[in-house]
Design an enzyme around this catalytic site. Structure first.
Site, PDB file in Angstrom:
ATOM      1  N   HIS A  72      14.809  -5.268 -12.929  1.00  0.00           N
ATOM      2  CA  HIS A  72      15.406  -4.359 -11.953  1.00  0.00           C
ATOM      3  C   HIS A  72      16.014  -5.177 -10.819  1.00  0.00           C
ATOM      4  O   HIS A  72      15.370  -6.084 -10.294  1.00  0.00           O
ATOM      5  CB  HIS A  72      14.354  -3.408 -11.373  1.00  0.00           C
ATOM      6  CG  HIS A  72      13.934  -2.332 -12.321  1.00  0.00           C
ATOM      7  ND1 HIS A  72      13.189  -1.245 -11.943  1.00  0.00           N
ATOM      8  CD2 HIS A  72      14.172  -2.171 -13.657  1.00  0.00           C
ATOM      9  CE1 HIS A  72      12.988  -0.462 -12.989  1.00  0.00           C
ATOM     10  NE2 HIS A  72      13.559  -1.004 -14.049  1.00  0.00           N
ATOM     11  N   TYR A 195      11.255   5.114  -3.969  1.00  0.00           N
ATOM     12  CA  TYR A 195      10.217   5.275  -2.953  1.00  0.00           C
ATOM     13  C   TYR A 195      10.739   6.329  -1.980  1.00  0.00           C
ATOM     14  O   TYR A 195      11.747   6.094  -1.304  1.00  0.00           O
ATOM     15  CB  TYR A 195       9.967   3.963  -2.198  1.00  0.00           C
ATOM     16  CG  TYR A 195       9.241   2.894  -3.000  1.00  0.00           C
ATOM     17  CD1 TYR A 195       9.909   2.102  -3.932  1.00  0.00           C
ATOM     18  CD2 TYR A 195       7.871   2.665  -2.810  1.00  0.00           C
ATOM     19  CE1 TYR A 195       9.233   1.118  -4.653  1.00  0.00           C
ATOM     20  CE2 TYR A 195       7.199   1.681  -3.526  1.00  0.00           C
ATOM     21  CZ  TYR A 195       7.880   0.913  -4.452  1.00  0.00           C
ATOM     22  OH  TYR A 195       7.214  -0.048  -5.158  1.00  0.00           O
ATOM     23  N   PRO A 288      -1.309   0.108  -3.086  1.00  0.00           N
ATOM     24  CA  PRO A 288      -0.308  -0.179  -4.125  1.00  0.00           C
ATOM     25  C   PRO A 288       1.146  -0.072  -3.671  1.00  0.00           C
ATOM     26  O   PRO A 288       2.045  -0.439  -4.440  1.00  0.00           O
ATOM     27  CB  PRO A 288      -0.622   0.868  -5.199  1.00  0.00           C
ATOM     28  CG  PRO A 288      -1.336   1.961  -4.484  1.00  0.00           C
ATOM     29  CD  PRO A 288      -2.072   1.333  -3.357  1.00  0.00           C
ATOM     30  N   LYS A 292       1.825  -5.315  -4.930  1.00  0.00           N
ATOM     31  CA  LYS A 292       1.438  -6.723  -4.772  1.00  0.00           C
ATOM     32  C   LYS A 292       0.132  -7.117  -5.463  1.00  0.00           C
ATOM     33  O   LYS A 292      -0.144  -8.314  -5.603  1.00  0.00           O
ATOM     34  CB  LYS A 292       1.293  -7.059  -3.278  1.00  0.00           C
ATOM     35  CG  LYS A 292       2.605  -7.143  -2.561  1.00  0.00           C
ATOM     36  CD  LYS A 292       3.428  -8.291  -3.089  1.00  0.00           C
ATOM     37  CE  LYS A 292       4.841  -8.256  -2.551  1.00  0.00           C
ATOM     38  NZ  LYS A 292       5.784  -9.025  -3.327  1.00  0.00           N
ATOM     39  N   TYR A 378       9.318  -8.087  -1.182  1.00  0.00           N
ATOM     40  CA  TYR A 378       9.056  -7.353  -2.417  1.00  0.00           C
ATOM     41  C   TYR A 378       9.301  -8.227  -3.640  1.00  0.00           C
ATOM     42  O   TYR A 378       8.492  -8.277  -4.561  1.00  0.00           O
ATOM     43  CB  TYR A 378       9.952  -6.102  -2.462  1.00  0.00           C
ATOM     44  CG  TYR A 378       9.530  -5.047  -3.464  1.00  0.00           C
ATOM     45  CD1 TYR A 378       9.690  -5.243  -4.830  1.00  0.00           C
ATOM     46  CD2 TYR A 378       8.973  -3.835  -3.048  1.00  0.00           C
ATOM     47  CE1 TYR A 378       9.313  -4.273  -5.749  1.00  0.00           C
ATOM     48  CE2 TYR A 378       8.586  -2.865  -3.962  1.00  0.00           C
ATOM     49  CZ  TYR A 378       8.763  -3.091  -5.305  1.00  0.00           C
ATOM     50  OH  TYR A 378       8.375  -2.140  -6.210  1.00  0.00           O
TER      51      TYR A 378
HETATM   52  C1  PHB Z   1       3.508   1.471 -10.837  1.00  0.00           C
HETATM   53  O1  PHB Z   1       4.439   1.475 -11.646  1.00  0.00           O
HETATM   54  O2  PHB Z   1       2.348   1.793 -11.180  1.00  0.00           O
HETATM   55  C2  PHB Z   1       3.774   1.093  -9.435  1.00  0.00           C
HETATM   56  C3  PHB Z   1       5.022   0.619  -9.081  1.00  0.00           C
HETATM   57  C4  PHB Z   1       5.288   0.279  -7.779  1.00  0.00           C
HETATM   58  C5  PHB Z   1       4.310   0.424  -6.816  1.00  0.00           C
HETATM   59  C6  PHB Z   1       3.051   0.886  -7.161  1.00  0.00           C
HETATM   60  C7  PHB Z   1       2.780   1.237  -8.477  1.00  0.00           C
HETATM   61  O3  PHB Z   1       4.591   0.103  -5.527  1.00  0.00           O
END
Ligand code: PHB
Ligand code: APR
Length: 385
Positions: A72, A195, A288, A292, A378
């Protein structure tokens, strides 16, 4: 029994450490309380930052990642009515890969480089200051003593290593909200992760493959997943992710898993006591939101494996003596980033907070400096800071 490194825990930290030590010519034995099937199927996070991908590739673990994982260029950040793409490649020259922790775990098991004893019980750590050893009961009920030069505590936040690595200083933040996470058998409605800030609470659209989506909703602490029917979940996701806005559609599908995740930051220092070294979730937990947790576990064991190879093959203790300080620089950077992403995106119920969050999101999505800061944290952190 005797080995050079006794590793407690066969999560990604323990298995990757065993693999890297094997490549460096150091023997290890891994002890795990759960079954191999349980460990392999556990649903966890799914984002690898570029330094994690480089480390896995250099360790010979990159084939399936390149073939089946998805690169990505960035993420979408959104507020009601506006969705912005942050292109990490343009901003920092680095990307991220979607390749689930379950897949990393499978690749490590398939590599076959670790001697793992599954379904052990009564794991005890002893004599940590000098000649360390571990006692345990194997899956047939036989008692063992495993002597080692070093013990690596990779047993997550509930294992015995964290408590054994004391005296220690601990730092903790418990957030006043949790995530309700679902896995669904439906193609993702987006090409990259979304997000979403929303007055009703945060939502995240992630994915595992072309046919499996992973989505999350901010919910109050103590939420019972049974109170959330499939229809209620999809309706709430549609609202918070902006179904129908600017022509975008969220496609619902059969939900195959539902669970609630608490959100916590935790760091224990130092990440060492005598001959016991901590790595991964045993030493630190991040919420989460910044993706990280797995990447930090990978970064820890990259440092720890080099330190232990130097210590056990050349008698050079310099890297081992620096391990905790070196690892903690990255741990605190990621702890800050995860806290920052979390507090920027989750509804707290306070209107002042909400205005600060929106202002911060506008800055991150319109200023190159703001966007680059997020992108660098990130996708772009080097393994050692
Ligand atoms: C996930 O795909 O489980 C996932 C992706 C990004 C995040 C947290 C969890 O920030
Ligand atoms: N003896 C042996 N093993 C144990 C014990 C014990 N007493 N207690 C726990 N374990 C095992 C757990 O069953 C688990 O398999 O230790 C392992 C720890 O693995 P993880 O929890 O996956 O932690 P880690 O390897 O540090 O990986 C960190 O996992 O929690 C996610 O988001 C986090 O992605 C990050 C990653």
């Amino acid at each position: 029994m005797r080995t050079q490194v006794a590793i407690i825990g066969a999560g990604p930290a323990g298995l990757l450490l065993a693999h890297l030590l094997h490549r460096g010519g150091v023997d290890a034995v891994v002890l795990e309380t759960r079954s191999q099937e349980y460990v392999a199927a556990r649903i966890r996070a799914g984002i690898l930052e570029s330094s994690s991908v480089e480390l896995l590739e250099s360790a010979g673990l990159g084939d399936r990642l390149r073939a089946e994982g998805h690169e990505h260029r960035g993420i979408y950040l959104q507020m009601p009515g506006e969705r912005h793409h942050l292109d990490f490649v343009d901003l920092t020259g680095r990307s991220v890969w979607v390749h689930g922790q379950t897949e990393v775990q499978k690749d490590l098991v398939a590599a076959g480089t670790a001697e793992v004893h599954y379904e052990v019980t009564e794991v005890g750590l002893h004599s940590l200051e000098s000649d360390p050893y571990v006692t345990f009961v194997d899956s047939t009920g036989a008692r063992h003593r495993l002597d080692a030069d070093v013990i690596a505590g990779c047993d997550g936040s509930f294992g015995p290593s964290r408590a054994a690595a004391t005296p220690a200083e601990t730092f903790e933040r418990v957030y006043p909200y949790s995530w309700l996470g679902i896995l669904a058998d439906v193609a993702p409605s987006t090409d990259e992760l979304i997000y979403a800030w929303h007055p009703d609470g945060f939502a995240l659209h992630s994915m595992r493959s072309e046919t499996v989506s992973r989505l999350y909703l901010q919910v109050p602490n103590g939420t019972d997943p049974a109170d959330w029917s499939d229809d209620r979940i999809w309706a709430e996701l549609a609202t918070r992710l902006g179904d129908g806005e600017n022509g975008w559609k969220l496609t619902p599908g059969p939900i195959t898993d539902k669970s609630v995740l608490p959100m916590r930051s935790y760091v224990q220092t130092p990440m060492r006591r005598g001959r016991l070294f901590l790595a991964g979730d045993a030493a630190h937990i991040v919420p989460p939101t910044g993706a990280k947790g797995l990447n930090l576990a990978i970064a820890d064991v990259a440092l720890l494996s080099s330190a232990l190879v130097a210590l056990l093959r050349e008698g050079d203790s310099r890297l081992a003596d620096r391990y905790s300080d070196d690892a903690l620089r990255r741990v605190w950077r990621c702890t800050h980033f995860s806290w920052w992403m979390t507090t920027m995106l989750h509804a707290s119920g306070d209107p002042f907070d909400a205005q600060l969050q929106l202002s911060q999101l506008r800055w991150v999505t319109t200023s190159t400096a703001g966007a680059t800061g997020l992108a660098e944290n990130y996708a772009g952190l080097p393994l050692a800071l």
